[in-house]
Design a protein around this motif. Structure first.
Motif, mmCIF file in Angstrom:
data_model
loop_
_atom_site.group_PDB
_atom_site.id
_atom_site.type_symbol
_atom_site.label_atom_id
_atom_site.label_comp_id
_atom_site.label_asym_id
_atom_site.label_seq_id
_atom_site.Cartn_x
_atom_site.Cartn_y
_atom_site.Cartn_z
ATOM 1 N N PRO A 15 0.423 -1.035 0.497
ATOM 2 C CA PRO A 15 0.086 0.077 0.086
ATOM 3 C C PRO A 15 1.335 1.020 -0.095
ATOM 4 N N VAL A 16 0.269 2.313 -0.415
ATOM 5 C CA VAL A 16 1.361 3.779 -0.442
ATOM 6 C C VAL A 16 1.611 4.179 1.082
ATOM 7 N N SER A 17 0.924 3.494 2.022
ATOM 8 C CA SER A 17 1.536 4.012 3.114
ATOM 9 C C SER A 17 2.845 3.703 3.481
ATOM 10 N N ALA A 18 3.253 1.922 3.006
ATOM 11 C CA ALA A 18 4.072 1.496 3.581
ATOM 12 C C ALA A 18 4.941 1.783 2.682
ATOM 13 N N LEU A 19 4.726 2.404 1.402
ATOM 14 C CA LEU A 19 5.910 2.823 0.294
ATOM 15 C C LEU A 19 6.369 4.162 0.841
ATOM 16 N N ALA A 20 5.438 4.897 1.062
ATOM 17 C CA ALA A 20 6.170 5.852 1.724
ATOM 18 C C ALA A 20 7.311 5.979 3.367
ATOM 19 N N GLU A 21 6.600 4.933 3.808
ATOM 20 C CA GLU A 21 7.354 4.494 5.124
ATOM 21 C C GLU A 21 8.710 3.840 4.615
ATOM 22 N N THR A 22 8.609 3.298 3.703
ATOM 23 C CA THR A 22 9.820 3.067 2.816
ATOM 24 C C THR A 22 10.589 4.019 1.958
ATOM 25 N N ILE A 23 10.790 4.560 1.392
ATOM 26 C CA ILE A 23 11.476 6.293 1.045
ATOM 27 C C ILE A 23 11.354 6.986 1.670
ATOM 28 N N GLY A 24 10.993 7.376 3.295
ATOM 29 C CA GLY A 24 10.878 8.390 4.584
ATOM 30 C C GLY A 24 10.611 9.745 2.788
ATOM 31 N N ALA A 25 8.993 8.940 3.155
ATOM 32 C CA ALA A 25 8.831 10.976 2.228
ATOM 33 C C ALA A 25 6.864 10.790 2.928
ATOM 34 N N HIS A 26 6.293 12.032 2.083
ATOM 35 C CA HIS A 26 5.457 11.530 2.620
ATOM 36 C C HIS A 26 4.335 10.781 2.022
ATOM 37 N N VAL A 27 2.893 10.848 2.426
ATOM 38 C CA VAL A 27 2.250 10.188 1.351
ATOM 39 C C VAL A 27 1.400 10.397 0.111
ATOM 40 N N ALA A 28 1.622 11.740 0.171
ATOM 41 C CA ALA A 28 0.852 13.207 -1.221
ATOM 42 C C ALA A 28 2.532 12.690 -2.098
ATOM 43 N N ALA A 29 3.002 12.876 -2.092
ATOM 44 C CA ALA A 29 4.428 12.704 -2.515
ATOM 45 C C ALA A 29 4.983 11.791 -2.956
ATOM 46 N N THR A 30 4.800 10.596 -1.450
ATOM 47 C CA THR A 30 4.597 8.863 -3.104
ATOM 48 C C THR A 30 3.937 8.296 -4.292
ATOM 49 N N SER A 31 2.780 8.807 -3.774
ATOM 50 C CA SER A 31 1.813 8.982 -4.801
ATOM 51 C C SER A 31 2.110 9.638 -6.070
ATOM 52 N N GLN A 32 2.413 11.159 -6.215
ATOM 53 C CA GLN A 32 2.718 11.836 -6.866
ATOM 54 C C GLN A 32 3.995 10.577 -7.697
ATOM 55 N N HIS A 33 5.185 9.950 -7.123
ATOM 56 C CA HIS A 33 5.842 9.559 -7.718
ATOM 57 C C HIS A 33 5.108 8.345 -8.174
ATOM 58 N N LEU A 34 4.384 7.616 -7.967
ATOM 59 C CA LEU A 34 3.657 6.622 -8.479
ATOM 60 C C LEU A 34 2.936 6.589 -9.558
ATOM 61 N N ALA A 35 2.526 8.121 -9.613
ATOM 62 C CA ALA A 35 1.505 8.223 -10.651
ATOM 63 C C ALA A 35 2.329 7.873 -11.621
ATOM 64 N N LYS A 36 3.546 9.248 -11.330
ATOM 65 C CA LYS A 36 4.730 8.581 -12.958
ATOM 66 C C LYS A 36 4.921 7.595 -12.984
ATOM 67 N N LEU A 37 5.113 6.387 -12.794
ATOM 68 C CA LEU A 37 5.588 5.309 -12.590
ATOM 69 C C LEU A 37 4.668 4.075 -13.544
ATOM 70 N N ARG A 38 2.637 4.598 -12.916
ATOM 71 C CA ARG A 38 2.165 3.856 -13.361
ATOM 72 C C ARG A 38 1.925 4.101 -15.010
ATOM 73 N N ALA A 39 2.003 6.475 -15.023
ATOM 74 C CA ALA A 39 2.106 6.107 -16.235
ATOM 75 C C ALA A 39 3.378 5.881 -17.702
ATOM 76 N N ALA A 40 4.368 5.163 -17.055
ATOM 77 C CA ALA A 40 5.337 5.162 -17.852
ATOM 78 C C ALA A 40 5.010 3.527 -17.727
ATOM 79 N N GLY A 41 3.779 2.434 -17.416
ATOM 80 C CA GLY A 41 3.630 1.648 -17.314
ATOM 81 C C GLY A 41 4.144 0.657 -16.451
ATOM 82 N N LEU A 42 5.109 1.202 -15.487
ATOM 83 C CA LEU A 42 5.924 0.551 -15.049
ATOM 84 C C LEU A 42 5.715 -0.288 -12.963
ATOM 85 N N VAL A 43 4.430 0.397 -12.695
ATOM 86 C CA VAL A 43 3.511 -0.178 -11.580
ATOM 87 C C VAL A 43 1.998 -0.486 -12.213
ATOM 88 N N THR A 44 1.273 -1.382 -11.639
ATOM 89 C CA THR A 44 -0.303 -0.761 -11.664
ATOM 90 C C THR A 44 -1.045 -0.919 -10.074
#
Length: 130
Positions: free
Chosen positions: A37-66
């Protein structure tokens, strides 16, 4: 050898741009081994959930995550085994370049400040009357 394909090259560059951020690289590495989940990923990279969600959106747009939704939580995972292969290959290439082809980075003397940091640390120039 394959002929040049501009569309394929554009897609490859988009993937490389998406991975060309340390936080996104770390997110992909985590997601290549588990669905999280986003919350665990945010903790993993030491970032806020909102910033992590933005990173994930870029990765999803590139087709790297689902992603999939489970109630109010969204879980992410790597889009396939090729994602882990991309990360591993990038690590191999980076290591090869740093040990074979690149000039060694000169070590700083103890207490020395890198040039960029020194430039930022300059005091403001005094104002003079003209």
């Amino acid at each position: 050898m394959e002929s040049w394909d501009a569309e394929r090259a554009d897609r490859a560059v988009a993937v490389l741009k998406a991975v060309a951020d340390p936080s996104r690289y770390r997110l992909l590495w985590a997601l290549s081994g588990a669905e999280l989940p986003v919350s665990a990923l945010a903790e993993t990279i030491g970032a806020h959930v909102a910033a992590t969600s933005q990173h994930l959106a870029k990765l999803r747009a590139a087709g790297l995550v689902t992603s999939r939704r489970d109630g109010t939580r969204i879980f992410y995972r790597a889009a396939g085994p090729g994602v882990r292969s991309l990360l591993e290959e990038a690590s191999v290439v980076a290591l090869a370049v740093s040990t074979e082809g690149a000039a060694p980075t000169p070590a700083l003397a103890e207490g020395a400040v890198p040039v960029r940091a020194a430039r930022r640390a300059r005091a403001p120039r005094p104002v003079t009357d003209q």
